[in-house]
Design a protein around this motif. Structure first.
Motif, mmCIF file in Angstrom:
data_model
loop_
_atom_site.group_PDB
_atom_site.id
_atom_site.type_symbol
_atom_site.label_atom_id
_atom_site.label_comp_id
_atom_site.label_asym_id
_atom_site.label_seq_id
_atom_site.Cartn_x
_atom_site.Cartn_y
_atom_site.Cartn_z
ATOM 1 N N ILE A 88 41.264 -34.725 -15.282
ATOM 2 C CA ILE A 88 40.674 -34.828 -16.621
ATOM 3 C C ILE A 88 41.663 -35.521 -17.556
ATOM 4 C CG2 ILE A 88 39.799 -33.534 -18.618
ATOM 5 C CD1 ILE A 88 38.779 -31.416 -16.719
ATOM 6 N N ASP A 89 42.894 -35.085 -17.460
ATOM 7 C CA ASP A 89 43.975 -35.624 -18.264
ATOM 8 C C ASP A 89 44.065 -37.143 -18.167
ATOM 9 O OD1 ASP A 89 45.827 -34.876 -20.016
ATOM 10 O OD2 ASP A 89 47.453 -34.591 -18.576
ATOM 11 N N ARG A 90 43.938 -37.646 -16.957
ATOM 12 C CA ARG A 90 44.070 -39.083 -16.710
ATOM 13 C C ARG A 90 42.728 -39.812 -16.759
ATOM 14 N NH1 ARG A 90 48.163 -40.958 -13.605
ATOM 15 N NH2 ARG A 90 47.220 -42.927 -14.206
ATOM 16 N N ASN A 91 41.695 -39.124 -17.254
ATOM 17 C CA ASN A 91 40.355 -39.724 -17.373
ATOM 18 C C ASN A 91 39.815 -40.274 -16.062
ATOM 19 O OD1 ASN A 91 40.205 -39.296 -20.213
ATOM 20 N ND2 ASN A 91 41.639 -40.979 -20.465
ATOM 21 N N LEU A 92 40.039 -39.563 -14.981
ATOM 22 C CA LEU A 92 39.580 -40.059 -13.679
ATOM 23 C C LEU A 92 38.158 -39.594 -13.357
ATOM 24 C CD1 LEU A 92 42.871 -39.699 -11.607
ATOM 25 C CD2 LEU A 92 41.929 -41.726 -12.739
ATOM 26 N N ILE A 93 37.638 -38.670 -14.180
ATOM 27 C CA ILE A 93 36.242 -38.253 -14.008
ATOM 28 C C ILE A 93 35.407 -39.173 -14.891
ATOM 29 C CG2 ILE A 93 34.605 -36.357 -14.296
ATOM 30 C CD1 ILE A 93 36.580 -34.842 -12.839
ATOM 31 N N ASP A 94 34.477 -39.888 -14.270
ATOM 32 C CA ASP A 94 33.724 -40.898 -15.014
ATOM 33 C C ASP A 94 32.705 -40.286 -15.968
ATOM 34 O OD1 ASP A 94 34.835 -43.333 -13.695
ATOM 35 O OD2 ASP A 94 34.085 -42.279 -11.934
ATOM 36 N N TYR A 95 32.034 -39.239 -15.507
ATOM 37 C CA TYR A 95 31.042 -38.593 -16.372
ATOM 38 C C TYR A 95 31.067 -37.089 -16.204
ATOM 39 C CZ TYR A 95 28.915 -43.244 -16.712
ATOM 40 O OH TYR A 95 28.702 -44.574 -16.929
ATOM 41 N N PHE A 96 31.063 -36.393 -17.334
ATOM 42 C CA PHE A 96 30.817 -34.952 -17.335
ATOM 43 C C PHE A 96 29.328 -34.827 -17.636
ATOM 44 C CE2 PHE A 96 35.284 -35.209 -18.072
ATOM 45 C CZ PHE A 96 35.797 -34.114 -17.381
ATOM 46 N N VAL A 97 28.574 -34.300 -16.685
ATOM 47 C CA VAL A 97 27.117 -34.295 -16.817
ATOM 48 C C VAL A 97 26.624 -32.892 -17.157
ATOM 49 C CG1 VAL A 97 24.959 -34.927 -15.683
ATOM 50 C CG2 VAL A 97 27.083 -36.092 -15.040
ATOM 51 N N LEU A 146 33.641 -43.423 -7.672
ATOM 52 C CA LEU A 146 32.828 -42.795 -8.712
ATOM 53 C C LEU A 146 33.079 -41.291 -8.669
ATOM 54 C CD1 LEU A 146 30.559 -42.935 -10.858
ATOM 55 C CD2 LEU A 146 28.919 -42.635 -8.994
ATOM 56 N N ALA A 147 33.354 -40.703 -9.840
ATOM 57 C CA ALA A 147 33.563 -39.253 -9.914
ATOM 58 C C ALA A 147 32.653 -38.663 -10.982
ATOM 59 C CB ALA A 147 35.024 -38.940 -10.226
ATOM 60 N N LEU A 148 31.742 -37.802 -10.559
ATOM 61 C CA LEU A 148 30.818 -37.134 -11.484
ATOM 62 C C LEU A 148 31.102 -35.646 -11.458
ATOM 63 C CD1 LEU A 148 27.424 -38.732 -10.308
ATOM 64 C CD2 LEU A 148 28.859 -39.489 -12.199
ATOM 65 N N SER A 149 31.129 -35.036 -12.630
ATOM 66 C CA SER A 149 31.319 -33.595 -12.680
ATOM 67 C C SER A 149 30.086 -32.975 -13.334
ATOM 68 C CB SER A 149 32.586 -33.265 -13.476
ATOM 69 O OG SER A 149 32.983 -31.953 -13.197
ATOM 70 N N LEU A 150 29.358 -32.170 -12.555
ATOM 71 C CA LEU A 150 28.100 -31.581 -13.033
ATOM 72 C C LEU A 150 28.348 -30.153 -13.511
ATOM 73 C CD1 LEU A 150 25.755 -32.700 -10.070
ATOM 74 C CD2 LEU A 150 26.718 -34.087 -11.917
ATOM 75 N N SER A 165 34.293 -31.588 -21.758
ATOM 76 C CA SER A 165 35.509 -31.869 -20.993
ATOM 77 C C SER A 165 36.685 -31.057 -21.518
ATOM 78 C CB SER A 165 35.828 -33.367 -20.999
ATOM 79 O OG SER A 165 36.213 -33.784 -22.276
ATOM 80 N N VAL A 166 36.752 -30.866 -22.833
ATOM 81 C CA VAL A 166 37.839 -30.068 -23.417
ATOM 82 C C VAL A 166 37.723 -28.607 -22.975
ATOM 83 C CG1 VAL A 166 38.790 -29.160 -25.571
ATOM 84 C CG2 VAL A 166 38.179 -31.575 -25.413
ATOM 85 N N SER A 167 36.498 -28.065 -23.007
ATOM 86 C CA SER A 167 36.344 -26.649 -22.657
ATOM 87 C C SER A 167 36.633 -26.417 -21.166
ATOM 88 C CB SER A 167 34.960 -26.134 -23.064
ATOM 89 O OG SER A 167 34.043 -26.258 -22.026
#
Length: 276
Positions: A202-211, A40-44, A185-187
């Protein structure tokens, strides 16, 4: 799984309806999934003082008895652990062997990366293999591990959306994840001053959620003050709540809606009022 994630977020995190919803769903779903295909990868994301560190602490407490003090929880602070741009290759090796070593000992390890916006671009890509859809890497499975990234990058984007709702007279609680997630995610991907700049994660969609953590309003700061007073065993009288909250600086300059340090300095402001 130790419970209490949802209760703790509802009781102690203010003004972040999106965060509570996403984090509870993501973490619970992941922990209950016996056949996860990747970690699981979350980016806060959000300004200082909006609750990012606090949420990673509560997540740790909901999984491990000793919370952040558990030996299975590992925190990296960009400016502390990876200070020098010219040592990036060394850091990459250290980071990889650190993650490999810890997941070998405990598959359910938690890694928290703070100050992603101050991390040297390219460094975080060294952990891409661990976040990807591999069953095993050199005999080790990373599919039960959890990665949490904390960053101020994207905060302007989040504020833009929140302000737009405010100016149109729409309720903050009506903001949906879909209103922010994509732009966020783009910014972050295009932010040159971010450890995620053009990152394959980010490119490979490995981050499940940008929170997205929304900027906090005056009313939320008052809630923080109240909780802090209660934690110190003090009576929370309205006048004091208002006085401390009013001492914060707010932005944009004209409207003064959002606290520019979130709830970050509530602690020290209270120390000033109570000379212990």
């Amino acid at each position: 799984v130790r419970s209490g994630l949802q209760e703790n977020l509802e009781r102690r995190l203010f003004g972040q309806h999106l965060v509570s919803k996403v984090v509870v769903k993501a973490v619970r779903g992941f922990l209950n999934n016996t056949n996860a295909k990747k970690p699981l990868a979350l980016s806060l994301h959000g300004w200082t003082g909006t609750g990012k560190n606090f949420v990673s602490k509560i997540v740790a407490e909901s999984i491990y008895k000793r919370g952040l003090h558990s030996k299975y929880v590992h925190q990296f602070v960009a400016t502390l652990h990876f200070p020098h741009a010219n040592s990036i290759n060394l850091y990459k090796d250290q980071l990889q062997s650190w993650i490999r070593g810890n997941v070998s000992i405990c598959p359910r390890s938690l890694f928290i990366f703070d100050e992603m916006d101050k991390m040297h671009a390219g460094l975080i890509d060294s952990i891409k293999p661990f976040l990807d859809y591999y069953e095993l890497l050199d005999g080790v499975s990373y599919r039960q591990a959890i990665f949490i990234f904390l960053s101020n990058a994207g905060a302007e984007k989040i504020t833009e959306v929140a302000l737009d709702f405010w100016r149109k007279g729409r309720s903050r609680e009506d903001i949906q994840l879909t209103d922010i997630q994509n732009a966020l995610s783009v910014s972050v991907f295009n932010n040159k001053n971010s450890g995620f700049w053009h990152s394959t994660l980010i490119d490979r969609n490995l981050i499940d959620y940008f929170v997205p953590f929304l900027p906090l309003e005056y009313r939320h700061v008052k809630m923080c003050v109240r909780v802090e007073l209660q934690a110190r065993g003090l009576a929370a009288d309205e006048e004091l709540l208002s006085r401390v909250a009013e001492e914060m600086t707010y932005f944009p300059r004209e409207e003064r809606i959002y606290s520019d340090k979130g709830c970050k300095t509530v602690d020290s402001k209270l120390d000033y009022y109570f000379d212990f």
